[in-house]
Design an enzyme around this catalytic site. Structure first.
Site, PDB file in Angstrom:
ATOM      1  N   HIS A  78      86.970 -51.866  35.402  1.00 11.43           N
ATOM      2  CA  HIS A  78      85.891 -51.129  36.063  1.00 11.43           C
ATOM      3  C   HIS A  78      84.792 -50.778  35.057  1.00 11.43           C
ATOM      4  O   HIS A  78      83.598 -50.910  35.353  1.00 11.43           O
ATOM      5  CB  HIS A  78      86.434 -49.854  36.710  1.00 11.43           C
ATOM      6  CG  HIS A  78      85.370 -48.929  37.196  1.00 11.43           C
ATOM      7  ND1 HIS A  78      84.580 -49.212  38.290  1.00 11.43           N
ATOM      8  CD2 HIS A  78      84.943 -47.732  36.715  1.00 11.43           C
ATOM      9  CE1 HIS A  78      83.715 -48.220  38.457  1.00 11.43           C
ATOM     10  NE2 HIS A  78      83.920 -47.311  37.524  1.00 11.43           N
ATOM     11  N   ALA A  79      85.176 -50.344  33.873  1.00 13.42           N
ATOM     12  CA  ALA A  79      84.199 -49.981  32.844  1.00 13.42           C
ATOM     13  C   ALA A  79      83.363 -51.198  32.444  1.00 13.42           C
ATOM     14  O   ALA A  79      82.144 -51.098  32.307  1.00 13.42           O
ATOM     15  CB  ALA A  79      84.909 -49.395  31.625  1.00 13.42           C
TER      16      ALA A  79
END
Length: 115
Positions: A78-79
Site C-alpha cells: 500500500h505504501a
C-alpha cells in the site's frame, strides 16, 4: 531487517507521500487563486517531501539488494502504491499548473477572450 524498521519504512513512505500530495494540491489551488509565489513554495515543499519518501524507499531497496531480506506486507505494498500514485499526481498537476499559467498570460495579453 527488524519488524519495527520495516514499519518505520512503511510509515515514512505513507507520511511523506501524503505530505507531497497535500502540497501539490495546495499549489494547484494557489494557481487557481492567482497566488503564484505561494504556488511555487507549495511545489517546492511537495518535491521536498517526495524526495524524502524516495530516499526512504531507496535505502530500503539497497538493504534488500545487499541480502537483508525483509517481510513484504500488504501495508508495505500500500505504501509503495501510495508513493507511485503521488509521483504521477505531482507530474500531472505540475503540467496543469503550467497550462493555467500560460492561459492566464494569454488572457493578459489579449490573445484569447475571457467569456
Amino acid at each position: 531487517m527488524e519488524r519495527i524498521e520495516v514499519d518505520q519504512v512503511v510509515m515514512g513512505l505513507i507520511l511523506n507521500a501524503g505530505n507531497a500530495k497535500q502540497h501539490i494540491y495546495q499549489a494547484l489551488k494557489c494557481v487557481k487563486e492567482g497566488t503564484l509565489a505561494k504556488s511555487e513554495e507549495e511545489i517546492r515543499l511537495a518535491e521536498e517531501a517526495l524526495t524524502e519518501a524516495h530516499n526512504i524507499q531507496t535505502s530500503f531497496l539497497v538493504k534488500e539488494a545487499n541480502g537483508q531480506a525483509s517481510e513484504i506486507t500488504a501495508l508495505f505494498i500500500h505504501a509503495q502504491d501510495h508513493l507511485m500514485t503521488t509521483i504521477t499526481e505531482i507530474n500531472l498537476i505540475k503540467e496543469i499548473i503550467e497550462m493555467r499559467k500560460e492561459f492566464k498570460n494569454l488572457l493578459k495579453i489579449g490573445e484569447i477572450e475571457n467569456d
